[in-house]
Motif scaffolding. Structure first.
Motif, PDB file in Angstrom:
ATOM      1  N   LYS A  69       0.848  -1.195   0.000  1.00 19.04           N
ATOM      2  CA  LYS A  69       0.000   0.000   0.000  1.00 19.04           C
ATOM      3  C   LYS A  69       0.880   1.240   0.000  1.00 19.04           C
ATOM      4  O   LYS A  69       1.947   1.254   0.620  1.00 19.04           O
ATOM      5  CB  LYS A  69      -0.902   0.020   1.241  1.00 19.04           C
ATOM      6  N   LYS A 110       0.898   3.587  -6.750  1.00 18.00           N
ATOM      7  CA  LYS A 110       0.144   4.782  -7.132  1.00 18.00           C
ATOM      8  C   LYS A 110      -0.424   5.431  -5.868  1.00 18.00           C
ATOM      9  O   LYS A 110      -0.376   4.849  -4.785  1.00 18.00           O
ATOM     10  CB  LYS A 110      -0.974   4.407  -8.110  1.00 18.00           C
ATOM     11  N   GLU A 111      -0.979   6.614  -6.023  1.00 13.19           N
ATOM     12  CA  GLU A 111      -1.513   7.320  -4.855  1.00 13.19           C
ATOM     13  C   GLU A 111      -2.714   6.610  -4.255  1.00 13.19           C
ATOM     14  O   GLU A 111      -2.988   6.734  -3.056  1.00 13.19           O
ATOM     15  CB  GLU A 111      -1.871   8.758  -5.244  1.00 13.19           C
ATOM     16  N   ASP A 112      -3.422   5.840  -5.078  1.00 13.70           N
ATOM     17  CA  ASP A 112      -4.636   5.169  -4.597  1.00 13.70           C
ATOM     18  C   ASP A 112      -4.482   3.659  -4.488  1.00 13.70           C
ATOM     19  O   ASP A 112      -5.462   2.939  -4.330  1.00 13.70           O
ATOM     20  CB  ASP A 112      -5.817   5.498  -5.512  1.00 13.70           C
ATOM     21  N   GLY A 113      -3.248   3.159  -4.601  1.00 17.96           N
ATOM     22  CA  GLY A 113      -3.068   1.717  -4.474  1.00 17.96           C
ATOM     23  C   GLY A 113      -1.920   1.204  -5.322  1.00 17.96           C
ATOM     24  O   GLY A 113      -1.008   1.947  -5.688  1.00 17.96           O
TER      25      GLY A 113
END
Length: 287
Positions: free
Chosen positions: A177, A278-281
């Motif tokens: 994460k 990435k910023e979301d996963g």
């Protein structure tokens, strides 16, 4: 950088609207003594776009192998498939001549942990398990993945090892994460392997990738949760644990100086994904 300057990543956005919040967050973690990635490790949007194209070809190569792999073929034939398909689609097999490696792909059977060299005299037998590790260069950008193939009437012990190895990778992915740590991935993998009676190879691990074949960071699969490098958006690396049914120790073939074998002749399995933080996963680029 000044807040209103163009961001260092080449996105065209102002620094304050792009990487400034990320850089500030990285610095906070560094101030607490954590291992953080250098800016050189983080891929820019333009680089990610090009690496994705390499990754797509790498996946297509493995799909081509999956169509043709069979009992009775030599591992040299797998090498021929990889070389032909890769070059016909504008790519270069990354292993070929890498530090003297003589072939376009690694083919590792049964008690071979990794770096098996394709050979016309190595014939795939009923009951074998084989790892096919494909790495691709496309327009100067690198990608990497490997799959396990179960050939014919595979024993229950081999079937179970491959299944648990896949479960280990999936647990590693679930633990990955943004703003976590590489050790979170390692702990998830190692815990599941040990719970099933297996061991994880300690001295060989994953790696950063994209602009080079092997980049920082080294990705261990035996370190504690919360340890190792901070996972920051833009990082790209492989998750590729090598799971042994016996000891995690190994030896390297004296004749070719490449093929890695289990020390106790037990079976070994490996599955490799290439991922982007990435910023979301986490995005899986190859598998």
């Amino acid at each position: 950088m000044e807040r209103n300057e163009p961001c260092w990543c080449g996105s065209g956005k102002k620094y304050k609207k792009c990487h400034m919040p990320i850089d500030e967050k990285i610095q906070l973690h560094a101030d607490h003594g954590e291992i953080v990635p250098s800016r050189a490790i983080l891929k820019t949007p333009a680089q990610i776009e090009m690496i994705r194209k390499s990754a797509d070809l790498n996946t297509a190569v493995l799909d081509e192998v999956a169509k043709h792999i069979r009992i009775g073929m030599s591992t040299a034939e797998i090498d021929e498939i990889v070389y032909r398909f890769t070059t016909e689609h504008g790519g270069i097999p990354a292993p070929l001549n890498y530090q003297g490696f003589p072939k376009s792909v690694c083919t590792s059977l049964n008690n071979e942990i990794c770096h098996g060299i394709p050979d016309e005299n190595i014939i795939i037998q009923d009951g074998d398990i084989i790892n096919v590790d494909v790495s691709t260069i496309l327009n100067g950008y690198f990608s990497d993945a490997s799959r396990m193939f179960k050939m014919g009437n595979v024993s229950e012990r081999a079937e179970r090892l491959v299944r648990v190895t896949e479960e280990c990778v999936q647990r590693g992915l679930a633990a990955a994460k943004p703003w976590g740590h590489l050790g979170d991935i390692a702990d998830a993998i190692n815990t599941h392997a040990q719970a099933n009676g297996y061991s994880v190879v300690e001295e060989i691990g994953g790696h950063g990738i994209g602009l080079e074949f092997h980049e920082d960071p080294f990705v261990s699969y035996v370190t504690p949760k919360g340890s190792e490098m901070l996972l920051v958006p833009g990082m790209m690396f492989t998750i590729e644990p090598m799971i042994n049914e016996g000891s995690p120790d190994f030896f390297v073939d004296e004749d070719n100086d490449w093929t890695v074998y289990t020390i106790d002749d037990g079976l070994s399995a490996q599955i490799e994904y290439m991922v982007l933080v990435k910023e979301d996963g986490i995005e899986v680029l190859t598998k």
